[in-house]
Enzyme design. Structure first.
Site, PDB file in Angstrom:
ATOM      1  N   GLU A   1      -4.673   2.633  -4.216  1.00  0.00           N
ATOM      2  CA  GLU A   1      -3.215   2.628  -4.169  1.00  0.00           C
ATOM      3  C   GLU A   1      -2.661   1.321  -3.627  1.00  0.00           C
ATOM      4  O   GLU A   1      -1.508   1.248  -3.196  1.00  0.00           O
ATOM      5  CB  GLU A   1      -2.717   3.799  -3.309  1.00  0.00           C
TER       6      GLU A   1
ATOM      7  N   HIS B   1      -5.454  14.751  -9.128  1.00  0.00           N
ATOM      8  CA  HIS B   1      -5.662  13.344  -9.485  1.00  0.00           C
ATOM      9  C   HIS B   1      -4.884  12.935 -10.729  1.00  0.00           C
ATOM     10  O   HIS B   1      -4.507  11.769 -10.879  1.00  0.00           O
ATOM     11  CB  HIS B   1      -7.154  13.058  -9.677  1.00  0.00           C
TER      12      HIS B   1
ATOM     13  N   ASP C   1      -2.563   9.753 -10.709  1.00  0.00           N
ATOM     14  CA  ASP C   1      -2.636   8.653 -11.681  1.00  0.00           C
ATOM     15  C   ASP C   1      -1.261   8.385 -12.282  1.00  0.00           C
ATOM     16  O   ASP C   1      -0.879   7.223 -12.510  1.00  0.00           O
ATOM     17  CB  ASP C   1      -3.627   8.989 -12.797  1.00  0.00           C
TER      18      ASP C   1
ATOM     19  N   ASP D   1       0.849  -1.185   0.000  1.00  0.00           N
ATOM     20  CA  ASP D   1       0.000   0.000   0.000  1.00  0.00           C
ATOM     21  C   ASP D   1       0.888   1.239   0.000  1.00  0.00           C
ATOM     22  O   ASP D   1       1.820   1.354   0.806  1.00  0.00           O
ATOM     23  CB  ASP D   1      -0.902  -0.007   1.241  1.00  0.00           C
TER      24      ASP D   1
END
Length: 304
Positions: free
Chosen positions: A219, A189, A193, A176
């Site tokens: 993630e 964002h 990405d 994570d």
């Protein structure tokens, strides 16, 4: 009006499927133009006509791509000739040196005195290519290009079955990205990405060809390491952690860096399903987070 034999020949010659008609013993008694053209183009030593040839021997002598299915198809032909089965069909690959091709072979009884069968082969390449593309799309995370959760669970379930049957080791790693929400909040964002794509590309280089790295969602990433003990998987996990730490993602005049928390466990034959191993790895992941993040923790499987 054409004679019945001429009429039948004209009809089957008009069809795009490769068609041959067999007598009760499997000898070819008629072929259509598509059959002859295909055999002429694809046989190393084509005959002027296959009429009179034992079709089952053609299957027996088949070689090259797709030939492994020829024996099964021959059995299907025999089932129609000998037992009166109304239909046998199977899909099979028949690739050429320059093209991927698939065909649907169908065998139906010839309802005339003496019996026999009609064999047809339809080119279904366009449909198969579409099916393959749809399956690939369904199994791929569109953002990163990695396998998605669905594919991973199917693959890992098969690996668990091998562990149960042969006792071969395998391990699961859950990773994570730490504080990833802050990346989205700070840089947007689009930048987030881009980080996910760059991390995916970098981490993919760490793993072997037979390993699977998938995006599990958000993630979170998960890896399956076949043939790996817990100790071996911990080494891989440390490499993944270091890879994330060293990955700098350009963002305008600056760059984005981040860390990862990782949980590792070994798959064992006693696992009821792959979810059991994933729960252990998830427990180890949260232990890594509670230990300050940017670290690897493991969860040993229960003793059996």
């Amino acid at each position: 009006m054409l004679q019945s034999k001429e009429f039948a020949a004209a009809v089957i010659d008009a069809l795009s499927a490769h068609i041959c008609v067999l007598d009760k013993n499997g000898a070819i008694i008629a072929i259509n133009r598509a059959w002859q053209d295909f055999r002429t183009e694809n046989s190393p030593n084509p005959r002027r006509s296959d009429v009179g040839v034992d079709y089952l021997k053609i299957c027996q002598d088949a070689s090259g791509p797709g030939s492994e299915e020829a024996g099964e198809f021959a059995l299907g032909v025999q089932s129609v000739l000998l037992s009166g089965r109304e239909l046998f069909q199977m899909e099979y690959p028949c690739h050429s040196p320059t093209h991927f091709r698939w065909f649907l072979g169908r065998v139906t009884p010839l309802h005339v005195e003496g019996g026999g069968a009609v064999v047809s082969h339809d080119n279904i390449t366009e449909r198969k290519v579409l099916e393959i593309e749809l399956a690939r799309f369904a199994a791929t995370d569109t953002l990163t290009g990695l396998p998605n959760r669905r594919y991973f669970l199917e693959f890992a379930t098969k690996e668990l079955a091998r562990t149960k049957r042969f006792g071969t080791p395998a391990a699961v790693i859950i990773m994570d990205l730490d504080h990833f929400k802050a990346v989205n909040d700070t840089f947007g964002h689009v930048a987030g990405d881009n980080v996910l794509r760059r991390v995916s590309e970098a981490c993919s280089t760490i793993l072997r060809q037979g390993d699977v790295l998938a995006r599990f969602g958000g993630e979170e990433f998960v890896a399956l390491i076949p043939g790996s003990s817990l100790a071996d998987a911990l080494i891989v996990a440390e490499r993944l952690r270091g890879c994330v730490l060293e990955t700098l993602v350009p963002n305008g005049d600056d760059s984005i860096s981040l860390t990862a928390s990782i949980g590792v466990t070994e798959i064992i034959a006693g696992d009821k399903d792959i979810e059991a191993a994933l729960r252990r790895a998830d427990t180890a992941l949260y232990a890594a987070k509670h230990a300050g993040r940017d670290c690897v923790k493991s969860a040993a499987p229960p003793s059996t």
